[in-house]
Design a protein around this motif. Sequence first.
Motif, PDB file in Angstrom:
ATOM      1  N   ARG A  80      -3.001   0.881   9.268  1.00 46.35           N
ATOM      2  CA  ARG A  80      -4.519   1.541   9.408  1.00 46.35           C
ATOM      3  C   ARG A  80      -5.525   0.767   8.568  1.00 46.35           C
ATOM      4  O   ARG A  80      -6.553   0.607   9.053  1.00 46.35           O
ATOM      5  CB  ARG A  80      -4.361   3.103   9.080  1.00 46.35           C
ATOM      6  N   ALA A  81      -5.189   0.492   7.364  1.00 49.75           N
ATOM      7  CA  ALA A  81      -5.792  -0.345   6.527  1.00 49.75           C
ATOM      8  C   ALA A  81      -6.209  -1.621   7.222  1.00 49.75           C
ATOM      9  O   ALA A  81      -7.313  -2.031   6.747  1.00 49.75           O
ATOM     10  CB  ALA A  81      -5.296  -0.451   4.950  1.00 49.75           C
ATOM     11  N   THR A  82      -5.228  -2.317   7.404  1.00 51.49           N
ATOM     12  CA  THR A  82      -5.472  -3.778   8.127  1.00 51.49           C
ATOM     13  C   THR A  82      -6.592  -3.601   9.119  1.00 51.49           C
ATOM     14  O   THR A  82      -7.454  -4.307   9.213  1.00 51.49           O
ATOM     15  CB  THR A  82      -4.163  -4.091   8.445  1.00 51.49           C
ATOM     16  N   ALA A  83      -6.146  -2.691  10.003  1.00 51.89           N
ATOM     17  CA  ALA A  83      -7.166  -2.336  11.348  1.00 51.89           C
ATOM     18  C   ALA A  83      -8.567  -2.057  10.974  1.00 51.89           C
ATOM     19  O   ALA A  83      -9.449  -2.574  11.467  1.00 51.89           O
ATOM     20  CB  ALA A  83      -6.551  -1.261  12.076  1.00 51.89           C
ATOM     21  N   GLY A  84      -8.699  -1.396   9.903  1.00 53.83           N
ATOM     22  CA  GLY A  84      -9.943  -1.001   9.313  1.00 53.83           C
ATOM     23  C   GLY A  84     -10.662  -2.142   8.708  1.00 53.83           C
ATOM     24  O   GLY A  84     -11.913  -1.982   8.733  1.00 53.83           O
ATOM     25  N   ASN A  85     -10.107  -2.977   8.364  1.00 52.40           N
ATOM     26  CA  ASN A  85     -10.790  -4.172   7.639  1.00 52.40           C
ATOM     27  C   ASN A  85     -11.006  -5.333   8.570  1.00 52.40           C
ATOM     28  O   ASN A  85     -11.631  -6.173   8.305  1.00 52.40           O
ATOM     29  CB  ASN A  85      -9.450  -4.714   6.520  1.00 52.40           C
ATOM     30  N   ARG A  86     -10.838  -5.054   9.953  1.00 49.10           N
ATOM     31  CA  ARG A  86     -11.170  -6.044  10.846  1.00 49.10           C
ATOM     32  C   ARG A  86     -12.472  -5.990  11.210  1.00 49.10           C
ATOM     33  O   ARG A  86     -13.030  -5.011  11.474  1.00 49.10           O
ATOM     34  CB  ARG A  86     -10.276  -5.852  12.029  1.00 49.10           C
ATOM     35  N   MET A 112       0.889  -1.114   0.052  1.00 53.47           N
ATOM     36  CA  MET A 112      -0.083   0.086  -0.010  1.00 53.47           C
ATOM     37  C   MET A 112       0.906   1.280   0.087  1.00 53.47           C
ATOM     38  O   MET A 112       1.729   1.202   0.651  1.00 53.47           O
ATOM     39  CB  MET A 112      -0.993  -0.029   0.979  1.00 53.47           C
ATOM     40  N   SER A 113       0.344   2.103  -0.721  1.00 51.30           N
ATOM     41  CA  SER A 113       1.314   3.392  -0.902  1.00 51.30           C
ATOM     42  C   SER A 113       0.423   4.653  -0.439  1.00 51.30           C
ATOM     43  O   SER A 113      -0.589   4.607  -0.444  1.00 51.30           O
ATOM     44  CB  SER A 113       1.709   3.739  -2.369  1.00 51.30           C
ATOM     45  N   VAL A 114       0.946   5.604   0.358  1.00 51.86           N
ATOM     46  CA  VAL A 114       0.408   6.826   0.687  1.00 51.86           C
ATOM     47  C   VAL A 114       0.270   7.702  -0.336  1.00 51.86           C
ATOM     48  O   VAL A 114       1.310   7.780  -1.170  1.00 51.86           O
ATOM     49  CB  VAL A 114       1.313   7.154   1.931  1.00 51.86           C
ATOM     50  N   SER A 115      -0.769   8.587  -0.563  1.00 48.38           N
ATOM     51  CA  SER A 115      -0.956   9.211  -1.714  1.00 48.38           C
ATOM     52  C   SER A 115       0.141  10.591  -1.531  1.00 48.38           C
ATOM     53  O   SER A 115       0.482  10.982  -0.198  1.00 48.38           O
ATOM     54  CB  SER A 115      -2.183   9.925  -1.597  1.00 48.38           C
ATOM     55  N   ARG A 116       0.722  10.886  -2.505  1.00 48.98           N
ATOM     56  CA  ARG A 116       1.834  11.852  -2.312  1.00 48.98           C
ATOM     57  C   ARG A 116       1.071  13.110  -2.950  1.00 48.98           C
ATOM     58  O   ARG A 116       0.919  13.452  -4.451  1.00 48.98           O
ATOM     59  CB  ARG A 116       2.910  11.539  -3.443  1.00 48.98           C
ATOM     60  N   THR A 117       0.614  14.062  -2.081  1.00 55.30           N
ATOM     61  CA  THR A 117      -0.092  15.110  -2.345  1.00 55.30           C
ATOM     62  C   THR A 117       1.111  16.302  -2.378  1.00 55.30           C
ATOM     63  O   THR A 117       1.971  16.289  -1.376  1.00 55.30           O
ATOM     64  CB  THR A 117      -1.003  15.734  -1.231  1.00 55.30           C
ATOM     65  N   PRO A 118       1.314  17.235  -3.367  1.00 55.53           N
ATOM     66  CA  PRO A 118       2.308  18.261  -3.264  1.00 55.53           C
ATOM     67  C   PRO A 118       1.978  18.870  -2.152  1.00 55.53           C
ATOM     68  O   PRO A 118       0.821  19.163  -1.644  1.00 55.53           O
ATOM     69  CB  PRO A 118       1.914  19.038  -4.418  1.00 55.53           C
TER      70      PRO A 118
END
Length: 116
Positions: free
Chosen positions: A110-116, A1-7
Amino acid sequence: MSVSRTPLATALERGPLVLDGGLSNQLEAQGCDLSDELWSARLLADDPGQIEAAHTAYARAGARVLITSSYQATYEGFAHRGVGHEEATALLRRSVELARTGADRAAAERATAGNR
């Protein structure tokens, strides 16, 4: 998983950003000795896992901006330690990669914890 890269400019337009705390404070809390002239930059070569762990800790805590461990790193400082120009360049790049990896790791958690 990659964090979005916002300028950065775009992110700032959206509102306040949470910046990580003092990287050296977190590294010292993890038991790192930063008494070297290069401070945390020494860990880029000697123990990069500690730097990644510190970035991950800050991202877990909500930081959206991470400071790389290169603020004390210079070509001259690395040369004083016997590190050549090419290796110093690689270490400076590593400082960014470790911050990105720490952010990605926290996001994946966070994504894994959110899928539980």
